[in-house]
Design a protein around this motif. Structure first.
Motif, mmCIF file in Angstrom:
data_model
loop_
_atom_site.group_PDB
_atom_site.id
_atom_site.type_symbol
_atom_site.label_atom_id
_atom_site.label_comp_id
_atom_site.label_asym_id
_atom_site.label_seq_id
_atom_site.Cartn_x
_atom_site.Cartn_y
_atom_site.Cartn_z
ATOM 1 N N ALA B 193 0.788 -1.292 -0.074
ATOM 2 C CA ALA B 193 0.036 0.013 0.117
ATOM 3 C C ALA B 193 0.550 1.375 -0.169
ATOM 4 N N VAL B 194 2.037 1.319 0.777
ATOM 5 C CA VAL B 194 2.785 2.442 0.769
ATOM 6 C C VAL B 194 4.275 2.359 -0.149
ATOM 7 N N LEU B 195 5.021 1.226 0.249
ATOM 8 C CA LEU B 195 6.375 1.275 -0.307
ATOM 9 C C LEU B 195 6.369 1.157 -1.754
ATOM 10 N N TYR B 196 5.455 0.374 -2.540
ATOM 11 C CA TYR B 196 5.660 -0.009 -3.708
ATOM 12 C C TYR B 196 5.039 1.289 -4.594
ATOM 13 N N PRO B 197 3.750 1.640 -4.207
ATOM 14 C CA PRO B 197 3.307 2.536 -5.073
ATOM 15 C C PRO B 197 3.816 4.214 -4.743
ATOM 16 N N ILE B 198 3.898 4.447 -3.347
ATOM 17 C CA ILE B 198 4.547 5.602 -2.951
ATOM 18 C C ILE B 198 5.827 6.027 -2.820
ATOM 19 N N ALA B 199 6.625 5.327 -1.676
ATOM 20 C CA ALA B 199 7.508 5.602 -1.318
ATOM 21 C C ALA B 199 8.811 5.116 -2.200
ATOM 22 N N LYS B 200 8.532 3.819 -2.709
ATOM 23 C CA LYS B 200 9.510 3.318 -3.441
ATOM 24 C C LYS B 200 10.908 2.864 -2.959
ATOM 25 N N ASN B 201 11.185 3.339 -1.653
ATOM 26 C CA ASN B 201 12.576 3.036 -0.929
ATOM 27 C C ASN B 201 12.209 2.580 0.308
ATOM 28 N N TYR B 202 13.111 1.771 0.812
ATOM 29 C CA TYR B 202 13.248 1.173 2.206
ATOM 30 C C TYR B 202 13.360 2.452 3.347
ATOM 31 N N SER B 203 12.843 2.605 4.145
ATOM 32 C CA SER B 203 13.100 3.525 5.366
ATOM 33 C C SER B 203 12.583 3.162 6.474
ATOM 34 N N GLY B 204 12.881 4.032 7.357
ATOM 35 C CA GLY B 204 12.517 3.871 8.939
ATOM 36 C C GLY B 204 10.851 4.009 8.859
ATOM 37 N N LEU B 205 10.446 4.723 8.232
ATOM 38 C CA LEU B 205 9.159 5.441 8.208
ATOM 39 C C LEU B 205 8.210 4.109 7.925
ATOM 40 N N MET B 206 8.651 3.321 6.883
ATOM 41 C CA MET B 206 7.897 2.047 6.370
ATOM 42 C C MET B 206 7.742 0.986 7.587
ATOM 43 N N GLY B 207 9.048 0.826 8.106
ATOM 44 C CA GLY B 207 8.788 -0.209 9.274
ATOM 45 C C GLY B 207 7.973 0.552 10.521
ATOM 46 N N ALA B 208 8.144 1.783 10.719
ATOM 47 C CA ALA B 208 7.486 2.307 11.849
ATOM 48 C C ALA B 208 5.588 2.221 11.495
ATOM 49 N N LEU B 209 5.357 2.441 10.109
ATOM 50 C CA LEU B 209 3.901 2.270 9.847
ATOM 51 C C LEU B 209 3.520 0.814 9.965
ATOM 52 N N ALA B 210 4.327 -0.306 9.757
ATOM 53 C CA ALA B 210 3.654 -1.463 9.966
ATOM 54 C C ALA B 210 3.572 -1.748 11.474
ATOM 55 N N LEU B 211 4.644 -1.203 12.281
ATOM 56 C CA LEU B 211 4.684 -1.421 13.870
ATOM 57 C C LEU B 211 3.514 -0.786 14.378
ATOM 58 N N THR B 212 3.121 0.346 13.846
ATOM 59 C CA THR B 212 1.901 1.038 14.199
ATOM 60 C C THR B 212 0.712 0.338 14.270
ATOM 61 N N ILE B 213 0.579 -0.342 13.226
ATOM 62 C CA ILE B 213 -0.741 -1.259 13.171
ATOM 63 C C ILE B 213 -0.733 -2.473 14.314
ATOM 64 N N LEU B 214 0.602 -2.907 14.358
ATOM 65 C CA LEU B 214 0.673 -4.072 15.570
ATOM 66 C C LEU B 214 0.510 -3.288 17.236
ATOM 67 N N MET B 215 0.870 -2.024 17.204
ATOM 68 C CA MET B 215 0.725 -1.601 18.386
ATOM 69 C C MET B 215 -0.576 -1.045 18.874
ATOM 70 N N ILE B 216 -1.347 -0.363 17.812
ATOM 71 C CA ILE B 216 -2.759 0.042 18.190
ATOM 72 C C ILE B 216 -3.711 -0.935 19.029
ATOM 73 N N PRO B 217 -4.011 -2.158 18.787
ATOM 74 C CA PRO B 217 -4.736 -2.943 19.724
ATOM 75 C C PRO B 217 -4.236 -2.852 21.166
ATOM 76 N N THR B 218 -2.715 -3.120 21.197
ATOM 77 C CA THR B 218 -2.155 -3.240 22.560
ATOM 78 C C THR B 218 -2.604 -1.811 23.428
ATOM 79 N N VAL B 219 -2.504 -0.886 22.771
ATOM 80 C CA VAL B 219 -2.348 0.674 23.347
ATOM 81 C C VAL B 219 -4.117 0.698 23.458
#
Lengths: 327, 349
Positions: B193-219
């Motif tokens: 959804a983000v890396l291939y169509p928009i960002a095109k490059n690896y970065s910390g932000l991409m990882g953080a987005l995925a971690l956000t999805i995992l973190m929301i339910p716990t919080v």
């Protein structure tokens, strides 16, 4: 004497209409609250969208065949491709079922211990240790499982094979035990024991005190009380907890990939060193996948997502119903 | 006539002889484990543990059978199984912590926290290079994920506890379902959804987005529990003083729940700090300290551990263990912090 004329103020309009600030507040909170719906919807949409091409060309074979191969010519164009998840799906089922079968009895007994046998100080310490274990990263379980646990589990597997080898599931035809689904299952069991234990513990703790005391008053031993009151009350909660653990086990990636020998072949023999797991397939193939193969991996991700979603939904439904069940 | 005062007796309390008897059962079970292992083909630690358990269960239930009858024997028999279950739950934790300490400590040195791996490979001697890039990377990822997930998580919790709208049931259900999303699926989602169509490059932000999805339910779930504990009197008092709902929530409910909400954040961080699968897909895992989370590969502790572990040489494995030790320490500290905060929260009330 004349009475002064009193001007009666017009009655203020009484309304339950929230003020504008509250309306804005409510909208913002509702929008935030709907984020989980939006995110889950987006996950399903984007994975289906990226995997659509592969899903369409493979059709039902994506689930039923066990072949995963792609050949390209020198220019990198795809000549021929077969993507089938059957081996990985069977492997996922085997690993997570082994995990649940091992983890459920252990978790139920330790939940009973925490609730009805442990002294108070021990209970507190154990609960925080077990909760902490649930927060351990999966890579820790993976590496520990590979370097520490695997030798002993292989030994146990050989024992099982020697004494129970006549049961088809425990058969090992090429005599090869390393990195089997059984090993992965044991590692997964250790990962999900904290989850099932804490769900069962909470359900058991809700068992009605008056019935427990009534059982003791009638002269029941502790086990008789548990059998008559706690187990009937908490049964569906334990089942729900087990399914939560199953969902976690099915989606586990790194720990399984570290200890499992991923082979594209349907294998029902849990002790044989060949297995698979949808999540570890994705990690295995991602590194050097062509754009077309990535689409297949997205489709695999979609299958995994739907699978865990169904299991989790069922689990939550069962756990939520617990409070109302029991005679 | 002599007066006698009634002395309270506790017939249920254990007498010294009971302790002595339990101890002797224990010793007899150990002894019989030795004997059985010595005279039968069963060998090894497993043999000792198994025979000890069987012997102990047998002796205690036999004693209960003779002294109290069949129901007591059943009770004693099950009691050994219950104790076994608790022991089997704790053994892996002890073993994991023990091995991480034993194997990780040799890899810990001061340079670990001042160097990165840009001048070293995982197979170099352990003195070369360090963890700096991984630690800063993990901190960056966690910080970004916190910024994104905490507002969403707390808003979800507020919706469930303060607004209680018509979607409360479905949303509670969806949050539960979201907590079961496999981490690799979150990674694939961001990838598509983000890396291939928009960002095109690896970065910390991409990882953080995925971690956000995992973190929301716990919080969200922890905050919901905390907000439910806030007594309704406070909300009613706020409204009675003429406060609007948003002022009541912002100035009374949230401050009252502050330490609980911090606990929720800490538990969320503990949940994602060691998450590996999405990091492998999305961040690219650089070997140099990268202060910019929005472009360029970002190293992190899980990636470093993964890379070192897969390099396979003894030095690399030691590196992996050292990284694991640091990661486990971080999680332990976070967890203890959350525990003390939440217990203080309860004690004050």
């Amino acid at each position: 004497m004349s009475t002064p004329t009193v001007s009666i103020p017009a009655p203020r309009e009484i309304t339950t209409e929230p003020r504008r600030s509250d309306k804005v507040f409510r909208r913002i909170v509702t929008a935030g609250g709907l984020s989980s719906l939006v995110i889950l919807g987006l996950i399903a949409f984007f994975l289906a969208y990226s995997g659509y091409e592969v899903l369409k060309s493979e059709g039902l074979k994506f689930i039923t065949s066990a072949d995963w191969s792609i050949s390209t010519d020198d220019a990198g164009n795809v000549i021929d491709s077969h993507f089938g998840l059957a081996a990985m799906l069977v492997g996922t089922m085997l690993c997570s079922l082994v995990a649940v079968v091992i983890a459920v009895p252990v978790s139920v007994f330790s939940a009973l211990f925490l609730n009805f046998y442990a002294p108070n100080w021990m209970k507190k310490i154990l609960i925080s240790i077990i909760d902490m274990m649930a927060a351990f990263p999966s890579i820790l379980f993976g590496i520990w499982g590979f370097l520490v646990l695997m030798p002993s589990v292989e030994y146990w597997a050989k024992l099982i094979n020697r004494y129970l080898g006549w049961i088809p599931v425990f058969e090992v035809n090429p005599y090869f035990f390393t990195r089997s689904p059984f090993v992965a299952g044991v590692v997964l069991a250790i990962m999900i024991i904290p989850i099932i234990t804490s769900v069962s513990r909470e359900v058991f703790a809700q068992a009605p005190l008056d019935r427990i005391q009534a059982a003791f008053a009638l002269g029941a031993t502790r086990w008789a009380m548990i059998k008559a009151v706690v187990i009937p009350y908490g049964r569906s909660g334990v089942i729900g907890g087990a399914m939560l653990g199953l969902g976690r086990a099915m989606g586990e990636t790194v720990a399984v990939y570290t200890v499992l020998n991923v082979v594209f072949q349907i294998n029902w023999h849990i002790l044989l060193g060949a297995g698979g797991n949808v999540a570890s397939l994705i990690i295995l193939k991602f590194g050097d996948a062509s754009p077309y193969e990535i689409k297949a991996l997205m489709a695999a991700g979609l299958v995994l997502f739907l699978l865990t979603l169904i299991v989790n939904a069922a689990a939550n439904f069962i756990v939520k119903r617990t409070g109302k069940s029991g005679k | 006539m002599t007066h006698s005062t009634a002395v309270p007796t506790k017939p249920w309390a254990k007498k010294p002889i009971d302790y002595l008897r339990n101890l002797s059962f224990f010793l007899v079970a150990i002894l019989s484990a030795y004997v059985v292992v010595a005279i039968t083909p069963m060998k090894g630690k497993l043999g000792y543990a198994f025979t000890f358990f069987v012997a102990y269960a047998f002796i205690t239930s036999l004693f209960a059978l003779v002294s109290l009858g069949i129901p007591a024997a059943k009770d004693a028999f099950i009691k050994s199984f219950v104790a076994l279950g608790a022991v089997m739950t704790v053994i892996p934790i002890v073993s994991i912590l023990g091995t991480v300490l034993k194997n990780g400590l040799p890899g810990i040195h001061l340079g670990l926290f001042t160097h990165d791996m840009s001048m070293a490979t995982p197979t170099d001697p352990i003195e070369n290079g360090g963890l700096l890039h991984a630690i800063t990377g993990t901190l960056t990822l966690v910080l970004l994920a916190l910024i994104m997930s905490v507002p969403l998580g707390i808003l979800t919790a507020l919706y469930l506890t303060e607004i209680r709208g018509k979607f409360s049931g479905p949303i509670r259900f969806l949050v539960q379902a979201m907590s079961g999303v496999p981490s690799i699926v979150a990674g694939l989602f961001i990838l598509s959804a983000v890396l291939y169509p928009i960002a095109k490059n690896y970065s910390g932000l991409m990882g953080a987005l995925a971690l956000t999805i995992l973190m929301i339910p716990t919080v969200a779930r922890t905050s919901e529990e905390v907000l439910l504990l806030i007594p309704n009197d406070l909300r009613e008092a706020g409204t009675a003083l003429g406060g609007t709902q948003w002022r009541t929530v912002a100035m009374i409910v949230l401050p009252a729940a502050r330490s609980g909400l911090i606990t929720a954040m800490i538990l969320g961080v503990a949940r994602i700090a060691g998450e590996t699968a999405p990091i492998l897909l999305l961040t690219g895992g650089g070997d140099k300290v990268n202060p910019n989370a929005f472009s360029g590969p970002l190293g992190s502790l899980p990636y470093y551990i993964w890379k070192s572990f897969n390099a396979g040489s003894p030095e690399a494995i030691t590196r992996a263990w050292a990284g694991l030790l640091v990661l486990v320490l971080i999680i332990l500290i976070l967890f203890t912090l959350a525990r003390t905060l939440s217990s203080r929260n309860v004690a004050r009330r």
